[in-house]
Design a protein around this motif. Sequence first.
Motif, PDB file in Angstrom:
ATOM      1  N   LEU A  20       0.824  -1.209   0.000  1.00  0.00           N
ATOM      2  CA  LEU A  20       0.000   0.000   0.000  1.00  0.00           C
ATOM      3  C   LEU A  20       0.857   1.257   0.000  1.00  0.00           C
ATOM      4  O   LEU A  20       0.542   2.239  -0.685  1.00  0.00           O
ATOM      5  CB  LEU A  20      -0.923  -0.013   1.215  1.00  0.00           C
ATOM      6  CG  LEU A  20      -1.947   1.125   1.317  1.00  0.00           C
ATOM      7  CD1 LEU A  20      -2.900   1.084   0.138  1.00  0.00           C
ATOM      8  CD2 LEU A  20      -2.719   1.034   2.626  1.00  0.00           C
ATOM      9  N   GLY A  21       1.950   1.222   0.754  1.00  0.00           N
ATOM     10  CA  GLY A  21       2.836   2.390   0.795  1.00  0.00           C
ATOM     11  C   GLY A  21       3.440   2.704  -0.558  1.00  0.00           C
ATOM     12  O   GLY A  21       3.525   3.868  -0.964  1.00  0.00           O
ATOM     13  N   VAL A 173      11.756   0.209   5.228  1.00  0.00           N
ATOM     14  CA  VAL A 173      12.650   0.885   4.278  1.00  0.00           C
ATOM     15  C   VAL A 173      12.091   0.798   2.862  1.00  0.00           C
ATOM     16  O   VAL A 173      12.185   1.761   2.088  1.00  0.00           O
ATOM     17  CB  VAL A 173      14.067   0.280   4.343  1.00  0.00           C
ATOM     18  CG1 VAL A 173      14.903   0.738   3.151  1.00  0.00           C
ATOM     19  CG2 VAL A 173      14.757   0.679   5.638  1.00  0.00           C
ATOM     20  N   ILE A 174      11.467  -0.332   2.507  1.00  0.00           N
ATOM     21  CA  ILE A 174      10.983  -0.525   1.139  1.00  0.00           C
ATOM     22  C   ILE A 174       9.992   0.573   0.752  1.00  0.00           C
ATOM     23  O   ILE A 174      10.165   1.267  -0.262  1.00  0.00           O
ATOM     24  CB  ILE A 174      10.338  -1.920   0.980  1.00  0.00           C
ATOM     25  CG1 ILE A 174      11.424  -3.003   0.969  1.00  0.00           C
ATOM     26  CG2 ILE A 174       9.520  -1.994  -0.306  1.00  0.00           C
ATOM     27  CD1 ILE A 174      10.870  -4.416   0.973  1.00  0.00           C
ATOM     28  N   TYR A 175       8.937   0.744   1.547  1.00  0.00           N
ATOM     29  CA  TYR A 175       7.936   1.735   1.130  1.00  0.00           C
ATOM     30  C   TYR A 175       8.391   3.167   1.387  1.00  0.00           C
ATOM     31  O   TYR A 175       7.966   4.097   0.694  1.00  0.00           O
ATOM     32  CB  TYR A 175       6.561   1.441   1.749  1.00  0.00           C
ATOM     33  CG  TYR A 175       6.367   1.785   3.203  1.00  0.00           C
ATOM     34  CD1 TYR A 175       6.113   3.089   3.602  1.00  0.00           C
ATOM     35  CD2 TYR A 175       6.358   0.806   4.190  1.00  0.00           C
ATOM     36  CE1 TYR A 175       5.886   3.415   4.940  1.00  0.00           C
ATOM     37  CE2 TYR A 175       6.130   1.108   5.515  1.00  0.00           C
ATOM     38  CZ  TYR A 175       5.903   2.409   5.886  1.00  0.00           C
ATOM     39  OH  TYR A 175       5.671   2.728   7.207  1.00  0.00           O
ATOM     40  N   THR A 176       9.274   3.371   2.366  1.00  0.00           N
ATOM     41  CA  THR A 176       9.787   4.718   2.607  1.00  0.00           C
ATOM     42  C   THR A 176      10.730   5.134   1.493  1.00  0.00           C
ATOM     43  O   THR A 176      10.671   6.269   0.995  1.00  0.00           O
ATOM     44  CB  THR A 176      10.539   4.775   3.948  1.00  0.00           C
ATOM     45  OG1 THR A 176       9.692   4.285   4.986  1.00  0.00           O
ATOM     46  CG2 THR A 176      10.950   6.204   4.275  1.00  0.00           C
ATOM     47  N   LEU A 177      11.604   4.215   1.057  1.00  0.00           N
ATOM     48  CA  LEU A 177      12.578   4.528   0.019  1.00  0.00           C
ATOM     49  C   LEU A 177      11.892   4.788  -1.316  1.00  0.00           C
ATOM     50  O   LEU A 177      12.252   5.717  -2.039  1.00  0.00           O
ATOM     51  CB  LEU A 177      13.562   3.358  -0.098  1.00  0.00           C
ATOM     52  CG  LEU A 177      14.764   3.536  -1.024  1.00  0.00           C
ATOM     53  CD1 LEU A 177      15.963   2.776  -0.476  1.00  0.00           C
ATOM     54  CD2 LEU A 177      14.452   3.023  -2.432  1.00  0.00           C
ATOM     55  N   ILE A 181       7.894  10.853   1.285  1.00  0.00           N
ATOM     56  CA  ILE A 181       7.082  11.374   2.384  1.00  0.00           C
ATOM     57  C   ILE A 181       5.595  11.165   2.134  1.00  0.00           C
ATOM     58  O   ILE A 181       4.815  10.981   3.079  1.00  0.00           O
ATOM     59  CB  ILE A 181       7.377  12.875   2.617  1.00  0.00           C
ATOM     60  CG1 ILE A 181       6.718  13.363   3.912  1.00  0.00           C
ATOM     61  CG2 ILE A 181       6.921  13.704   1.432  1.00  0.00           C
ATOM     62  CD1 ILE A 181       7.251  12.720   5.155  1.00  0.00           C
ATOM     63  N   ARG A 182       5.172  11.166   0.877  1.00  0.00           N
ATOM     64  CA  ARG A 182       3.748  10.965   0.585  1.00  0.00           C
ATOM     65  C   ARG A 182       3.307   9.576   1.056  1.00  0.00           C
ATOM     66  O   ARG A 182       2.243   9.423   1.674  1.00  0.00           O
ATOM     67  CB  ARG A 182       3.488  11.138  -0.911  1.00  0.00           C
ATOM     68  CG  ARG A 182       2.018  11.058  -1.305  1.00  0.00           C
ATOM     69  CD  ARG A 182       1.851  11.294  -2.792  1.00  0.00           C
ATOM     70  NE  ARG A 182       2.160  12.672  -3.128  1.00  0.00           N
ATOM     71  CZ  ARG A 182       1.292  13.678  -3.068  1.00  0.00           C
ATOM     72  NH1 ARG A 182       0.050  13.448  -2.638  1.00  0.00           N
ATOM     73  NH2 ARG A 182       1.644  14.885  -3.410  1.00  0.00           N
ATOM     74  N   ALA A 183       4.123   8.562   0.763  1.00  0.00           N
ATOM     75  CA  ALA A 183       3.799   7.214   1.219  1.00  0.00           C
ATOM     76  C   ALA A 183       3.818   7.148   2.738  1.00  0.00           C
ATOM     77  O   ALA A 183       2.955   6.514   3.356  1.00  0.00           O
ATOM     78  CB  ALA A 183       4.796   6.210   0.635  1.00  0.00           C
ATOM     79  N   VAL A 184       4.806   7.789   3.352  1.00  0.00           N
ATOM     80  CA  VAL A 184       4.923   7.774   4.810  1.00  0.00           C
ATOM     81  C   VAL A 184       3.674   8.356   5.455  1.00  0.00           C
ATOM     82  O   VAL A 184       3.119   7.781   6.402  1.00  0.00           O
ATOM     83  CB  VAL A 184       6.178   8.559   5.254  1.00  0.00           C
ATOM     84  CG1 VAL A 184       6.187   8.751   6.769  1.00  0.00           C
ATOM     85  CG2 VAL A 184       7.448   7.827   4.815  1.00  0.00           C
ATOM     86  N   ILE A 185       3.222   9.499   4.967  1.00  0.00           N
ATOM     87  CA  ILE A 185       2.069  10.165   5.585  1.00  0.00           C
ATOM     88  C   ILE A 185       0.787   9.352   5.409  1.00  0.00           C
ATOM     89  O   ILE A 185       0.015   9.167   6.367  1.00  0.00           O
ATOM     90  CB  ILE A 185       1.913  11.589   5.008  1.00  0.00           C
ATOM     91  CG1 ILE A 185       3.018  12.486   5.571  1.00  0.00           C
ATOM     92  CG2 ILE A 185       0.529  12.166   5.332  1.00  0.00           C
ATOM     93  CD1 ILE A 185       3.001  13.911   5.049  1.00  0.00           C
ATOM     94  N   TRP A 186       0.540   8.839   4.204  1.00  0.00           N
ATOM     95  CA  TRP A 186      -0.697   8.091   4.003  1.00  0.00           C
ATOM     96  C   TRP A 186      -0.696   6.771   4.764  1.00  0.00           C
ATOM     97  O   TRP A 186      -1.732   6.335   5.294  1.00  0.00           O
ATOM     98  CB  TRP A 186      -0.949   7.847   2.510  1.00  0.00           C
ATOM     99  CG  TRP A 186      -1.444   9.072   1.801  1.00  0.00           C
ATOM    100  CD1 TRP A 186      -0.819   9.776   0.816  1.00  0.00           C
ATOM    101  CD2 TRP A 186      -2.681   9.758   2.043  1.00  0.00           C
ATOM    102  NE1 TRP A 186      -1.575  10.856   0.416  1.00  0.00           N
ATOM    103  CE2 TRP A 186      -2.731  10.867   1.155  1.00  0.00           C
ATOM    104  CE3 TRP A 186      -3.748   9.560   2.915  1.00  0.00           C
ATOM    105  CZ2 TRP A 186      -3.803  11.757   1.126  1.00  0.00           C
ATOM    106  CZ3 TRP A 186      -4.823  10.445   2.879  1.00  0.00           C
ATOM    107  CH2 TRP A 186      -4.834  11.529   1.988  1.00  0.00           C
TER     108      TRP A 186
END
Length: 515
Positions: A20-21, A173-177, A181-186
């Motif tokens: 999802l991220g 790390v996978i979805y953050t990298l 930041i958009r993935a992190v926030i959602w």
Amino acid sequence: MLSTLDYIVIVVYLIGVAALGIRLGGRQCSTDDYFLGGRDLPWWAVCFSVVATETSTLTIIGVPAVAYGGTMTFLQITAGYLVGRIAVSLLFLPRYFKGAMTTAYAYLGERFGDRMRSTASVTFMATRLLADGVRLFATAIPLKVIADSAGLTVMGDPITYGQIILVLGIITVIYTLIGGIRAVIWIDVVQMGLYVLGGVLCAVLLFDSLPEGAMRLAATEGKLRVIDFGLGGSFTDWITQPYVTVTAIIGGGVFSMASHGTDQLIVQRLLTCRTLKDSQYALVGSAVLVALQFALFLAIGTLLWVHYGGVTPAELGLSRGDEVFPRYIIEGLPAGLSGLLLAGILAAAMSTLSSSLNSLASSSMMDLVERWIKNPISKAKGLLLSRGLTFFWGALFVVFASLFENTDNPVVELGLAIASFTYGGLLGGFLLGIVIENAKEWDAVIAFILTIVVMVLVIFGLWHSPTEGWIFAINPTDGMIEEAGLRQIAWPWYTLIGSVICIIVGFLLSLRHKR
């Protein structure tokens, strides 16, 4: 014991959150997209992300322990948090948005120069690594207990803390990298919803299982007390007890000004909002949500106290109060819900870790790398380098968190303490730039470093003795503390003391300059 359904819930969560991220992150074309989401995120999502970011595993299992062993007066500190965040929204955010700044420390660079900006940024990196490293390790503790109780092994050997930390680190790390930041926030929005939902369901089940009149017993024993004015106590009692009203509001307010006005971890989220007004809504709204969240987990702690008949953790066969809620999750909840609560604990940890990774990478890139490299960096190379920094910090987090398995290491204890005590210097540096017009760069750098040194000495060496008053004794043992009745200054005051020291030193140094 956990059921097969619980394990399925946890595995599905871990896989689903990574997928999802990546999907929600979208495509990034520049560092502005990667670190600030194009400054186009809705305020309510940012508000949820701020709350999820400041909520760790320690919060979910630690806040119930506070109520289980005491009362609900901890909730008073949320009033201070609200005051502090209102001050940040009026004092700091307009300055950040006026210059379209990319990090919290860009203001220090604009006001004083690159030396002060770099000093503050490096301090942020070191303290964030220390603070969130232990949070990542803390998440591995209940998972290690579960793995051992279920007899899970890897190649015939029991699962280790390091292996658990590695799995959590890789997924985060996978979805953050990839998503930035958009993935992190959602994902923060999803993760906050998960652990709050789990907490609500747990509270409902606990309340429904209580015998009639049980809450009257809790009220009689003072477990439901929220306000403590500290009336009748001395001045020493006020400054050594963290949850009396004065300490909670003033100390908590100043602490919140530092944590949400000078820490890149939070400021980065606020800078992703579309407008200054949206950023202010997100920040003040987060204070309200945090108060409701603390009330929920304090209520769970009180309900657990009633559920277990008011016995101490030791009488339950536990070594500390932090283990009470995890024990109930594993033993007292129906199949599926235990997995949901444990997934909520993972969510809180992964939210904090992903936020730390992105904020560390952004501060490294914008506060240091772009200052060191004189030639302009193309958007493509900047984005590639930013992702490389995210991977670097992720690997460092995994290695560093694994070191906390040696809990007897006094260097670790020192590092964690310092991680909590640098806020005073950071806030003092920002306020110095605002209120002391004549302060120069070296005034700020010297005041900042001196403040950190003084606060380490104050926190580790200053004690109050009922017979000798205030004394200075470095690291007395627990036996000495109990025998002598020694007490320290309450932690909410540390940031205020540090800020005052930094401003006074900076002001005195500024007197040598001609106006």
